[in-house]
Structure formats: C-alpha cells, structure tokens
Design a protein around this motif. Structure first.
Motif, mmCIF file in Angstrom:
data_model
loop_
_atom_site.group_PDB
_atom_site.id
_atom_site.type_symbol
_atom_site.label_atom_id
_atom_site.label_comp_id
_atom_site.label_asym_id
_atom_site.label_seq_id
_atom_site.Cartn_x
_atom_site.Cartn_y
_atom_site.Cartn_z
ATOM 1 N N THR A 29 0.827 -1.201 0.000
ATOM 2 C CA THR A 29 0.000 0.000 0.000
ATOM 3 C C THR A 29 0.864 1.255 0.000
ATOM 4 O OG1 THR A 29 -1.684 -1.210 1.253
ATOM 5 C CG2 THR A 29 -1.905 1.180 1.152
ATOM 6 N N GLY A 30 1.892 1.279 0.810
ATOM 7 C CA GLY A 30 2.796 2.425 0.856
ATOM 8 C C GLY A 30 3.474 2.660 -0.480
ATOM 9 N N LEU A 31 3.909 1.588 -1.112
ATOM 10 C CA LEU A 31 4.532 1.694 -2.432
ATOM 11 C C LEU A 31 3.545 2.260 -3.441
ATOM 12 C CD1 LEU A 31 7.000 1.135 -4.204
ATOM 13 C CD2 LEU A 31 6.177 -1.214 -4.467
ATOM 14 N N GLU A 44 -7.017 13.553 -2.978
ATOM 15 C CA GLU A 44 -8.301 12.931 -3.321
ATOM 16 C C GLU A 44 -8.142 11.887 -4.419
ATOM 17 O OE1 GLU A 44 -11.361 13.025 -1.859
ATOM 18 O OE2 GLU A 44 -10.270 14.142 -0.328
ATOM 19 N N GLU A 45 -7.290 12.164 -5.398
ATOM 20 C CA GLU A 45 -7.056 11.191 -6.468
ATOM 21 C C GLU A 45 -6.406 9.927 -5.920
ATOM 22 O OE1 GLU A 45 -6.377 13.913 -10.430
ATOM 23 O OE2 GLU A 45 -4.822 13.965 -8.868
ATOM 24 N N VAL A 46 -5.459 10.093 -4.997
ATOM 25 C CA VAL A 46 -4.795 8.929 -4.394
ATOM 26 C C VAL A 46 -5.812 8.115 -3.595
ATOM 27 C CG1 VAL A 46 -3.052 8.164 -2.737
ATOM 28 C CG2 VAL A 46 -2.516 10.013 -4.334
ATOM 29 N N ILE A 47 -6.628 8.777 -2.811
ATOM 30 C CA ILE A 47 -7.633 8.066 -2.021
ATOM 31 C C ILE A 47 -8.602 7.319 -2.928
ATOM 32 C CG2 ILE A 47 -9.595 8.385 -0.451
ATOM 33 C CD1 ILE A 47 -7.863 10.688 0.842
ATOM 34 N N GLU A 55 -9.536 -3.605 -1.324
ATOM 35 C CA GLU A 55 -10.848 -3.833 -0.721
ATOM 36 C C GLU A 55 -10.891 -3.140 0.631
ATOM 37 O OE1 GLU A 55 -12.025 -7.918 -0.631
ATOM 38 O OE2 GLU A 55 -11.262 -8.274 -2.646
ATOM 39 N N VAL A 56 -11.231 -1.859 0.586
ATOM 40 C CA VAL A 56 -11.224 -1.040 1.793
ATOM 41 C C VAL A 56 -12.337 -0.001 1.674
ATOM 42 C CG1 VAL A 56 -9.502 0.559 0.842
ATOM 43 C CG2 VAL A 56 -9.723 0.319 3.306
ATOM 44 N N ASP A 57 -12.937 0.345 2.823
ATOM 45 C CA ASP A 57 -13.971 1.376 2.806
ATOM 46 C C ASP A 57 -13.308 2.751 2.814
ATOM 47 O OD1 ASP A 57 -14.000 2.491 5.767
ATOM 48 O OD2 ASP A 57 -13.869 0.303 5.910
ATOM 49 N N GLU A 58 -14.088 3.776 2.507
ATOM 50 C CA GLU A 58 -13.532 5.129 2.364
ATOM 51 C C GLU A 58 -12.915 5.648 3.656
ATOM 52 O OE1 GLU A 58 -14.659 9.605 0.823
ATOM 53 O OE2 GLU A 58 -16.115 7.993 0.556
ATOM 54 N N GLU A 59 -13.567 5.408 4.771
ATOM 55 C CA GLU A 59 -13.041 5.879 6.059
ATOM 56 C C GLU A 59 -11.659 5.282 6.339
ATOM 57 O OE1 GLU A 59 -14.053 5.548 10.807
ATOM 58 O OE2 GLU A 59 -15.699 5.358 9.371
ATOM 59 N N THR A 60 -11.518 3.996 6.103
ATOM 60 C CA THR A 60 -10.233 3.324 6.323
ATOM 61 C C THR A 60 -9.182 3.840 5.356
ATOM 62 O OG1 THR A 60 -11.367 1.354 7.141
ATOM 63 C CG2 THR A 60 -9.085 1.075 6.414
ATOM 64 N N ALA A 61 -9.557 4.008 4.089
ATOM 65 C CA ALA A 61 -8.613 4.507 3.081
ATOM 66 C C ALA A 61 -8.104 5.889 3.468
ATOM 67 C CB ALA A 61 -9.280 4.541 1.709
#
Length: 83
Positions: A29-31, A44-47, A55-61
């Motif tokens: 994920t860091g990479l 915002e584009e990265v998120i 497979e992650v929800d917006e809050e977690t991302a």
C-alpha cells in the motif's frame, strides 16, 4: 513532492534516500501511494485509487492515507504544506 522523487525505490518496496542516506521498506500500500504521489496526483485522487485498488472502505482509506502521509512528513519526505 520533489523530495519523494529523489527516492530510489525497487519493485519490492525497498526505498533509499540518497540525500540523507536513510533507507526503509514500503509495504504494498505504501509503495502504491508513493508512486501516485510521485506522479503528482492529489490527495483525493490517491484516495480514490486506493478505493479502486484495494478492498477497503472510504473511512479506512482516508485514515490510512493520512497516517502514511504523516510518516512521510516525519521522514522529511514531504513538507507540511505539501500533500
């Protein structure tokens, strides 16, 4: 994100900062995030890309992105005004 662009990063996530001599390992994920930031994408584009790629929800991302960005700031790889 000029400081991020100076990093030498291999495909496994090993990163070396030639200016400071520091090295560290990025997880998948860091990479992914660092590559997008080096391309000049906005927060915002990265998120949005994180949401599409993992497979992650917006809050977690969002939380994970901003936590990681803070770690980059601590390492001196992004300025407080950047990001």
């Amino acid at each position: 994100m000029e400081k991020l662009k100076r990093l030498a990063i291999n495909e496994e996530g090993f990163a070396f900062d030639p200016e400071t001599g520091n090295s560290f390992v990025l997880n998948q994920t860091g990479l992914f995030i660092v590559r997008l930031l080096r391309e000049g994408l906005s927060e915002e584009e990265v998120i949005n890309r994180l949401l599409n790629e993992f497979e992650v929800d917006e809050e977690t991302a969002r939380r994970d992105f901003y936590d990681f960005l803070e770690q980059l700031r601590i390492l001196g790889l992004v300025d407080t005004k950047e990001g």
